[in-house]
Design an enzyme around this catalytic site. Structure first.
Site, PDB file in Angstrom:
ATOM      1  N   ARG A 187     -20.005  12.235  -0.996  1.00 30.87           N
ATOM      2  CA  ARG A 187     -19.909  12.232   0.437  1.00 30.87           C
ATOM      3  C   ARG A 187     -20.507  11.206   1.912  1.00 30.87           C
ATOM      4  O   ARG A 187     -20.354  10.424   2.172  1.00 30.87           O
ATOM      5  CB  ARG A 187     -19.769  12.984   0.909  1.00 30.87           C
ATOM      6  N   ASP A 189     -11.131  -8.325  11.309  1.00 30.05           N
ATOM      7  CA  ASP A 189      -9.905  -7.676  10.427  1.00 30.05           C
ATOM      8  C   ASP A 189      -9.862  -9.606   9.967  1.00 30.05           C
ATOM      9  O   ASP A 189      -8.692 -10.169   9.922  1.00 30.05           O
ATOM     10  CB  ASP A 189      -8.857  -7.000  11.158  1.00 30.05           C
ATOM     11  N   LYS A 203      -4.927  -4.155   0.748  1.00 29.34           N
ATOM     12  CA  LYS A 203      -4.346  -4.995   0.678  1.00 29.34           C
ATOM     13  C   LYS A 203      -4.563  -6.248  -0.388  1.00 29.34           C
ATOM     14  O   LYS A 203      -4.142  -5.542  -1.566  1.00 29.34           O
ATOM     15  CB  LYS A 203      -3.644  -5.803   2.052  1.00 29.34           C
ATOM     16  N   TYR A 241      -3.273  -4.982  14.586  1.00 31.47           N
ATOM     17  CA  TYR A 241      -2.575  -4.466  13.611  1.00 31.47           C
ATOM     18  C   TYR A 241      -1.964  -2.874  14.593  1.00 31.47           C
ATOM     19  O   TYR A 241      -3.265  -2.910  15.165  1.00 31.47           O
ATOM     20  CB  TYR A 241      -3.805  -4.237  12.114  1.00 31.47           C
TER      21      TYR A 241
HETATM   22  C1  PLP Z   1      -2.876  -2.103   6.273  1.00 31.66           C
HETATM   23  C2  PLP Z   1      -3.942  -3.200   7.466  1.00 31.66           C
HETATM   24  C3  PLP Z   1      -5.027  -2.675   7.974  1.00 31.66           C
HETATM   25  C4  PLP Z   1      -4.729  -1.092   7.985  1.00 31.66           C
HETATM   26  O1  PLP Z   1      -5.449  -0.621   6.492  1.00 31.66           O
HETATM   27  P1  PLP Z   1      -5.175   0.739   5.656  1.00 31.66           P
HETATM   28  O2  PLP Z   1      -5.827   0.516   4.286  1.00 31.66           O
HETATM   29  O3  PLP Z   1      -3.977   0.400   5.471  1.00 31.66           O
HETATM   30  O4  PLP Z   1      -5.558   2.135   6.569  1.00 31.66           O
HETATM   31  C5  PLP Z   1      -5.449  -2.823   8.608  1.00 31.66           C
HETATM   32  N1  PLP Z   1      -5.748  -3.639   8.853  1.00 31.66           N
HETATM   33  C6  PLP Z   1      -4.574  -4.980   8.754  1.00 31.66           C
HETATM   34  C7  PLP Z   1      -4.810  -5.804   9.248  1.00 31.66           C
HETATM   35  C8  PLP Z   1      -3.923  -4.445   8.322  1.00 31.66           C
HETATM   36  O5  PLP Z   1      -2.813  -5.827   7.180  1.00 31.66           O
END
Ligand code: PLP
Length: 397
Positions: A61, A185, A210, A113
């Site tokens: 952890r 992001d 993703k 997001y």
């Molecule tokens: C999917 C996504 C997130 C969140 O990610 P998770 O792995 O689902 O928690 C954040 N920012 C963007 C641009 C995303 O497409």
């Protein structure tokens, strides 16, 4: 441990991090250490690790697990950062980042997001973490907001679902002038198409669910940056228990080996589909940064090394017409994610932007007739044939 090798990206995507854990049985890959703890011969050896005199693993952890550390070394290398931390989800990474560095206030620019939006507006606000949100048409207000002392400027580019491009270097310059950190992001672009650290961004967060994972089979997140900026984020991760599972880390490490060929191919397929759809009589607009008439095309060309696998079609019709097209897709899946090998389509008004009013969606340039497509690795001719037969449903009564 950061990877100092000057090998090319594709080489580092396969080898960065591996050398550190050469295994006794000769495995060419870091094995999966599916363990929660690590044993020591003597108390003195344990204290050497606890007190930082020697490297070593203690407790998973805390992030000290060889499988996770190998992944983080690789991710730091691929993002051109000193270090990286991995998480159980993209949202875990984003929340730890805000808790560690957002307490003087967060300014968001452009569309962010939906989960990030809810975290800031409904949850972190309860803890006294203030945030402001500016559309890129309202950037004139940014210097004033920075002057009030916000510590973190945060944005996404390309944006969802309009693929709006925000000038990274310009944002960095404004934040620097006011002593604020910049976090981005980078999920939509991935490190293949955009390297924000090279443009001066302090912290880069990505949903590894993703493109980094790339097969729609794992949930994970990553933050990269300097070791000094990551240290307080690691403490939040540790005590909120947000760590990635070693099993997931192992799978993600494997995915990174093919990141470059996947994303480059997805870029090409998206460009092919965007160009063909731009000629279709039932399509009003195609939003894709690689199209020469896209508003952010010149900026994308300057700050990105590829235009990405995401595109948005605006149907010549209303929201019901767009739903009809999506419902007639046979090969392309109706699903609200992105970045996998399979092509996915969604209507932003029913998913990512469902909770906004029609008026607010309009203010953000999002129409109900939009269909967002995450282009996968299927043959583009098959994808186009599927889109064309689905669009043909509009010509039937
Ligand atoms: C999917 C996504 C997130 C969140 O990610 P998770 O792995 O689902 O928690 C954040 N920012 C963007 C641009 C995303 O497409």
């Amino acid at each position: 441990m950061s990877d100092s090798s000057n090998h090319a990206f594709s080489t580092r995507a396969i080898h960065a991090g591996e050398h550190a854990w050469r295994d006794a049985h000769g495995s060419p890959r870091t094995p999966l250490y599916s363990t929660t703890t690590f044993r020591f011969d003597k108390t003195a050896d344990l204290l050497d690790v606890v007190e930082g005199r020697k490297p070593g693993c203690l407790y998973t952890r805390y992030g000290s697990n060889p499988t996770i550390q190998a992944l983080e070394t690789r991710l730091a290398s691929l993002n051109q950062a000193e270090a990286a931390l991995t998480f159980a989800a993209g949202m875990a990474a984003i929340s730890a980042l805000f808790l560690a560095h957002g307490r003087r206030g967060i300014i968001c620019v452009g569309d962010i997001y939906g989960g990030t939006w809810q975290l800031l507006s409904e949850q972190l606000s309860l803890l006294g973490i203030r945030s402001e949100s500016l559309l890129s048409s309202e950037l004139a207000r940014l210097p004033g907001l920075l002057q009030q002392g916000a510590g973190l400027l945060y944005f996404e580019t390309p944006g969802n679902p309009t693929l709006e491009i925000i000038d990274i270097a310009a944002m960095v310059a404004q934040a620097r002038a006011h002593g604020a950190l910049v976090a981005i992001d980078n999920t939509f672009a991935s490190p293949i198409n955009q390297q924000p650290h090279a443009l001066g961004v302090d912290l880069v967060v990505q949903s590894a669910t993703k493109y980094l994972g790339g097969h729609s089979d794992l949930t994970a997140g990553v933050v990269s940056g300097s070791a000094a900026l990551l240290a307080p984020i690691a403490t939040w991760r540790k005590n909120l228990g947000q760590l990635i599972a070693p099993e997931t880390a192992h799978l993600l490490t494997r995915s990174l080996s093919t990141l470059e060929i996947r994303v480059r191919q997805q870029n090409q397929h998206a460009a092919t589909i965007a160009a063909a759809m731009a000629q279709h009589p039932r399509i009003k607009r195609v939003l894709y940064p690689g199209l020469p008439d896209f508003p952010g095309h010149a900026l994308a060309k300057r700050q990105m090394s590829g235009f990405g696998g995401m595109l948005t079609l605006e149907i010549d019709g209303n929201g019901a017409a767009a739903a009809r097209v999506v419902d007639h897709l046979q090969l392309i899946c109706l699903a609200p994610s992105l970045g996998g090998v399979e092509t996915l389509a969604t209507q932003p008004s029913t998913t990512s932007h469902h909770d906004f009013s029609t008026a607010e969606r309009q203010r953000r340039g999002i129409s109900d007739a939009m269909i967002r497509i995450s282009v996968g690795l299927e043959d583009p001719a098959d994808l186009l044939a599927d889109l064309e037969q689905a669009l043909a449903s509009l010509d039937r009564p």
